[in-house]
Design a protein around this motif. Structure first.
Motif, PDB file in Angstrom:
ATOM      1  N   LYS A 146       3.925   3.760   2.761  1.00  0.00           N
ATOM      2  CA  LYS A 146       3.464   3.757   4.300  1.00  0.00           C
ATOM      3  C   LYS A 146       3.264   5.010   4.723  1.00  0.00           C
ATOM      4  O   LYS A 146       3.964   6.191   4.221  1.00  0.00           O
ATOM      5  CB  LYS A 146       4.401   3.038   5.149  1.00  0.00           C
ATOM      6  N   HIS A 186       4.465   0.406  12.492  1.00  0.00           N
ATOM      7  CA  HIS A 186       4.607   0.916  11.180  1.00  0.00           C
ATOM      8  C   HIS A 186       4.341  -0.195  10.172  1.00  0.00           C
ATOM      9  O   HIS A 186       3.939   0.537   8.982  1.00  0.00           O
ATOM     10  CB  HIS A 186       5.993   1.643  10.759  1.00  0.00           C
ATOM     11  N   SER A 226      -1.673   6.679   3.926  1.00  0.00           N
ATOM     12  CA  SER A 226      -0.543   6.363   3.045  1.00  0.00           C
ATOM     13  C   SER A 226      -0.243   7.312   2.107  1.00  0.00           C
ATOM     14  O   SER A 226      -0.987   8.244   1.977  1.00  0.00           O
ATOM     15  CB  SER A 226      -1.180   5.089   2.251  1.00  0.00           C
TER      16      SER A 226
END
Length: 308
Positions: A154, A177, A199
């Motif tokens: 992430k 998130h 990302s």
């Protein structure tokens, strides 16, 4: 999240007093993965205090310096009352030979052992955050290499920006998130792309086993964080490398350079060099600008994230 590589064996076909035959242990956050099992691997595990815990074994090919440690290690696990199943991955057409090694000298393991054949291009293992892929190598027998490829991570969460948008500290941070929009008390909707960056790539570990330099290896090693490549010979025995389907250190460096890898480990060092390998490193460095090293047995390396 840690990823640690321990070089248990770095010799070519013949062991030396300094180097054991091929074996590499990868510990990725508790997942302990063994790549090749040269003769004496179990002793190397004791010598370098890695412990015996291994969930999967990945065999590149059936030459003795890559598999002859398997019978002893399996029997040691048996003596230690192992109960957890063991999964072994090996090239297509080798299952019965691996099974014979597992049951050498009439051994009948008390724990489950599963042997699976893998084809080049096949995903051998798929976990929540990574996979291990088999790829074709160019050796003088049926052989594969393996690449551990992590999923993208992430993006970074911009807490300051989230607070500016009125998101209260707490569960809504986590929800954003995770990629979900949140609604504020006044009805305003805040979307993940407003507070979460792009990302980020995971890590890539590539282990070739024995191979000539190969386009397939170059492709799979693209942007690898660590490439462990066959470097059996230096330039002085380049013709011998070609005839025996191995690589020189310079050729490994060329693969690493073309693939833009971050770190190159030169392994499977021929016993002809008697532990002295200055030419290997210098010849690889002439064609590769990244971090290049010739690991000693027992050497341990952490693999950092690309953006660390």
């Amino acid at each position: 999240m840690s990823m640690r590589v321990t070089f248990l064996g770095t010799s070519g076909a013949v062991p030396t007093t300094e180097r054991n035959p091929s074996a590499v242990l990868v510990n990725r956050e508790g997942d302990r993965l063994l790549f090749d099992v040269g003769e004496g691997t179990q002793r190397q595990m004791m010598r370098f205090r890695t412990g015996f815990t291994v969930s999967e074994v990945f065999i590149t090919h059936l030459h003795g310096d890559h598999v002859l440690g398997l019978p002893g290690l399996v029997q040691t696990w048996d003596f230690n009352d192992r109960e957890d199943p063991l999964t072994i991955y090996a090239p297509a057409g080798t299952e019965r030979h691996i099974d014979a090694l597992v049951h050498a000298a009439g051994n009948q393991p008390s724990f489950p052992v599963h042997v699976y054949e893998v084809e080049p291009g096949e995903v051998a293992v798929r976990r929540d955050e990574y996979e291990i892929r088999a790829f074709r190598t160019d050796h003088d027998t049926n052989s594969v290499g393996y690449a551990l490829v992590e999923d993208d991570r992430k993006g970074r969460f911009d807490r300051e920006r989230a607070e500016e948008l009125g998101v209260p500290v707490g569960p809504k941070f986590s929800k954003l998130h995770e990629g979900n929009p949140v609604e504020l008390d006044d009805g305003t909707v805040v979307r993940p792309e407003q507070v979460v960056g792009e990302s980020r790539p995971g890590r890539k570990f590539v282990y070739t086993g024995d191979t000539r330099p190969s386009e397939t290896v170059t492709e799979i090693a693209d942007d690898a964080d660590l490439l462990i490549h066959d470097a059996t010979f230096a330039d002085d025995r380049a013709e011998r490398a070609r005839k025996t389907a191995h690589s020189t250190a310079r050729q490994a460096g060329e693969v690493a350079s073309e693939a833009n890898v971050a770190r190159l480990a030169l392994t499977h060092i021929s016993s002809r060099y008697a532990g002295e390998t200055p030419d290997h490193r210098s010849e690889a460095r002439e064609v590769f600008d990244g971090d290049v090293f010739v690991p000693d047995d027992g050497e341990m390396r952490e693999i950092p994230y690309p953006d660390a």
